[in-house]
Design a protein around this motif. Structure first.
Motif, PDB file in Angstrom:
ATOM      1  N   PRO A   1       0.801  -1.229   0.000  1.00 18.46           N
ATOM      2  CA  PRO A   1       0.000   0.000   0.000  1.00 18.46           C
ATOM      3  C   PRO A   1       0.830   1.272   0.000  1.00 18.46           C
ATOM      4  O   PRO A   1       0.439   2.277  -0.600  1.00 18.46           O
ATOM      5  CB  PRO A   1      -0.830  -0.134   1.292  1.00 18.46           C
ATOM      6  CG  PRO A   1      -0.910  -1.599   1.553  1.00 18.46           C
ATOM      7  CD  PRO A   1       0.425  -2.125   1.120  1.00 18.46           C
ATOM      8  N   THR A   2       1.986   1.225   0.673  1.00 14.84           N
ATOM      9  CA  THR A   2       2.849   2.405   0.716  1.00 14.84           C
ATOM     10  C   THR A   2       3.754   2.478  -0.501  1.00 14.84           C
ATOM     11  O   THR A   2       3.920   3.548  -1.109  1.00 14.84           O
ATOM     12  CB  THR A   2       3.716   2.383   1.992  1.00 14.84           C
ATOM     13  OG1 THR A   2       2.866   2.366   3.134  1.00 14.84           O
ATOM     14  CG2 THR A   2       4.620   3.598   2.050  1.00 14.84           C
ATOM     15  N   ALA A   3       4.344   1.352  -0.885  1.00  9.30           N
ATOM     16  CA  ALA A   3       5.319   1.351  -1.980  1.00  9.30           C
ATOM     17  C   ALA A   3       4.661   1.540  -3.343  1.00  9.30           C
ATOM     18  O   ALA A   3       5.199   2.227  -4.211  1.00  9.30           O
ATOM     19  CB  ALA A   3       6.103   0.045  -1.961  1.00  9.30           C
ATOM     20  N   ARG A   4       3.534   0.883  -3.570  1.00  8.12           N
ATOM     21  CA  ARG A   4       2.812   0.946  -4.853  1.00  8.12           C
ATOM     22  C   ARG A   4       3.762   0.728  -6.045  1.00  8.12           C
ATOM     23  O   ARG A   4       3.852   1.559  -6.951  1.00  8.12           O
ATOM     24  CB  ARG A   4       2.071   2.278  -4.982  1.00  8.12           C
ATOM     25  CG  ARG A   4       1.087   2.523  -3.857  1.00  8.12           C
ATOM     26  CD  ARG A   4       0.383   3.843  -3.993  1.00  8.12           C
ATOM     27  NE  ARG A   4      -0.490   3.877  -5.155  1.00  8.12           N
ATOM     28  CZ  ARG A   4      -1.213   4.938  -5.544  1.00  8.12           C
ATOM     29  NH1 ARG A   4      -1.132   6.056  -4.835  1.00  8.12           N
ATOM     30  NH2 ARG A   4      -1.982   4.882  -6.602  1.00  8.12           N
ATOM     31  N   PRO A   5       4.475  -0.392  -6.065  1.00  7.64           N
ATOM     32  CA  PRO A   5       5.466  -0.628  -7.129  1.00  7.64           C
ATOM     33  C   PRO A   5       4.828  -1.097  -8.430  1.00  7.64           C
ATOM     34  O   PRO A   5       3.693  -1.605  -8.448  1.00  7.64           O
ATOM     35  CB  PRO A   5       6.330  -1.733  -6.530  1.00  7.64           C
ATOM     36  CG  PRO A   5       5.354  -2.526  -5.707  1.00  7.64           C
ATOM     37  CD  PRO A   5       4.412  -1.517  -5.111  1.00  7.64           C
ATOM     38  N   ALA A   6       5.575  -0.938  -9.508  1.00  7.81           N
ATOM     39  CA  ALA A   6       5.156  -1.491 -10.797  1.00  7.81           C
ATOM     40  C   ALA A   6       5.512  -2.961 -10.896  1.00  7.81           C
ATOM     41  O   ALA A   6       4.892  -3.715 -11.641  1.00  7.81           O
ATOM     42  CB  ALA A   6       5.809  -0.723 -11.937  1.00  7.81           C
ATOM     43  N   CYS A   7       6.543  -3.383 -10.146  1.00  8.14           N
ATOM     44  CA  CYS A   7       6.910  -4.794 -10.077  1.00  8.14           C
ATOM     45  C   CYS A   7       7.631  -5.059  -8.769  1.00  8.14           C
ATOM     46  O   CYS A   7       8.104  -4.128  -8.104  1.00  8.14           O
ATOM     47  CB  CYS A   7       7.763  -5.225 -11.275  1.00  8.14           C
ATOM     48  SG  CYS A   7       9.423  -4.535 -11.310  1.00  8.14           S
ATOM     49  N   ILE A   8       7.672  -6.326  -8.409  1.00  6.09           N
ATOM     50  CA  ILE A   8       8.336  -6.772  -7.190  1.00  6.09           C
ATOM     51  C   ILE A   8       9.490  -7.674  -7.592  1.00  6.09           C
ATOM     52  O   ILE A   8       9.292  -8.640  -8.339  1.00  6.09           O
ATOM     53  CB  ILE A   8       7.362  -7.545  -6.280  1.00  6.09           C
ATOM     54  CG1 ILE A   8       6.176  -6.654  -5.879  1.00  6.09           C
ATOM     55  CG2 ILE A   8       8.077  -8.090  -5.046  1.00  6.09           C
ATOM     56  CD1 ILE A   8       4.972  -7.428  -5.404  1.00  6.09           C
ATOM     57  N   LEU A   9      10.678  -7.377  -7.130  1.00  5.17           N
ATOM     58  CA  LEU A   9      11.853  -8.189  -7.431  1.00  5.17           C
ATOM     59  C   LEU A   9      12.282  -8.932  -6.173  1.00  5.17           C
ATOM     60  O   LEU A   9      12.647  -8.313  -5.171  1.00  5.17           O
ATOM     61  CB  LEU A   9      12.992  -7.307  -7.932  1.00  5.17           C
ATOM     62  CG  LEU A   9      14.336  -7.996  -8.150  1.00  5.17           C
ATOM     63  CD1 LEU A   9      14.237  -9.034  -9.267  1.00  5.17           C
ATOM     64  CD2 LEU A   9      15.431  -6.977  -8.458  1.00  5.17           C
ATOM     65  N   LEU A  10      12.202 -10.259  -6.215  1.00  4.73           N
ATOM     66  CA  LEU A  10      12.726 -11.083  -5.129  1.00  4.73           C
ATOM     67  C   LEU A  10      14.198 -11.301  -5.434  1.00  4.73           C
ATOM     68  O   LEU A  10      14.564 -12.144  -6.258  1.00  4.73           O
ATOM     69  CB  LEU A  10      11.967 -12.409  -5.042  1.00  4.73           C
ATOM     70  CG  LEU A  10      10.448 -12.286  -4.852  1.00  4.73           C
ATOM     71  CD1 LEU A  10       9.799 -13.664  -4.766  1.00  4.73           C
ATOM     72  CD2 LEU A  10      10.110 -11.464  -3.617  1.00  4.73           C
TER      73      LEU A  10
END
Length: 205
Positions: A163-172
């Motif tokens: 909710p805070t970051a609102r990223p376009a993608c998540i990188l593990l």
């Protein structure tokens, strides 16, 4: 016959890559080199001359393509000519564009991962926000072989951050985190993992 030598710093990655090989390239031969002492040294002392020399020698004597599956020693391995596990996923993150939530569970991973991601963005001629999500509190679960709990904690922390970051993608950013992706499959946000993309890149090479 395609041969790939994988340089690991955790034994758990052997089964992960054998299963991937069986699914996407059953004819390939994987040679596993497991050196947890490399990670221990890198975490304690950084990229020492002796460690760099040892990793370089392992890569030079590798059968077929060398693929390093440890992000912490990735820069040393890449300089010596190996593919590094997180680079293809970072290229994909740069292609997607937008803010990137970069999750990692080892502090020693933070700097090399961030630098590699910034290089991928530069190659794509993009300047996107990289939002670090350090999760070192969960690493002992991985070290204790509590892999399901580790994945669940990683996935939960990422959900809390969205909710805070609102990223376009998540990188593990670490291979060890890849199982968390299955627990995030309901998200609209792409979740990028490193093992499969890296193995496909090594096979193509």
């Amino acid at each position: 016959m395609t041969q790939i030598t994988l340089l690991h710093t955790a034994d758990a990655h052997v089964a992960t890559f054998d299963a991937l090989r069986d699914r996407i390239a059953p004819g390939a031969v994987l040679h596993h080199v497991v050196r947890p002492d490399w990670l221990a040294t890198a975490r304690a002392s950084g990229p020492t001359e002796a460690l760099t020399k040892e990793i370089t020698q392992a890569i030079q004597s590798a059968q077929g393509t060398a693929l390093c599956t440890c992000t912490t020693i990735g820069d040393m391995a890449e300089t010596a000519g190996a593919l590094v596990i997180d680079r293809p996923a970072m290229t994909e993150a740069a292609r997607i564009g937008g803010p990137i939530l970069m999750a990692y569970a080892l502090e020693s991973t933070a700097a090399p991962s961030r630098a590699a991601l910034e290089r991928a963005l530069a190659r794509a001629d993009k300047t996107e926000d990289v939002i670090p999500l350090p999760l070192p509190q969960f690493w002992p679960l991985f070290e204790s072989d509590e892999r399901d709990a580790f994945a669940a904690c990683i996935a939960g922390a990422i959900r809390d951050a969205l909710p805070t970051a609102r990223p376009a993608c998540i990188l593990l950013a670490q291979a060890s985190m890849a199982p968390a992706a299955a627990l995030l499959s309901d998200l609209d946000t792409p979740v990028l993992t490193t093992p499969e993309t890296a193995l496909r890149a090594a096979l193509a090479r």
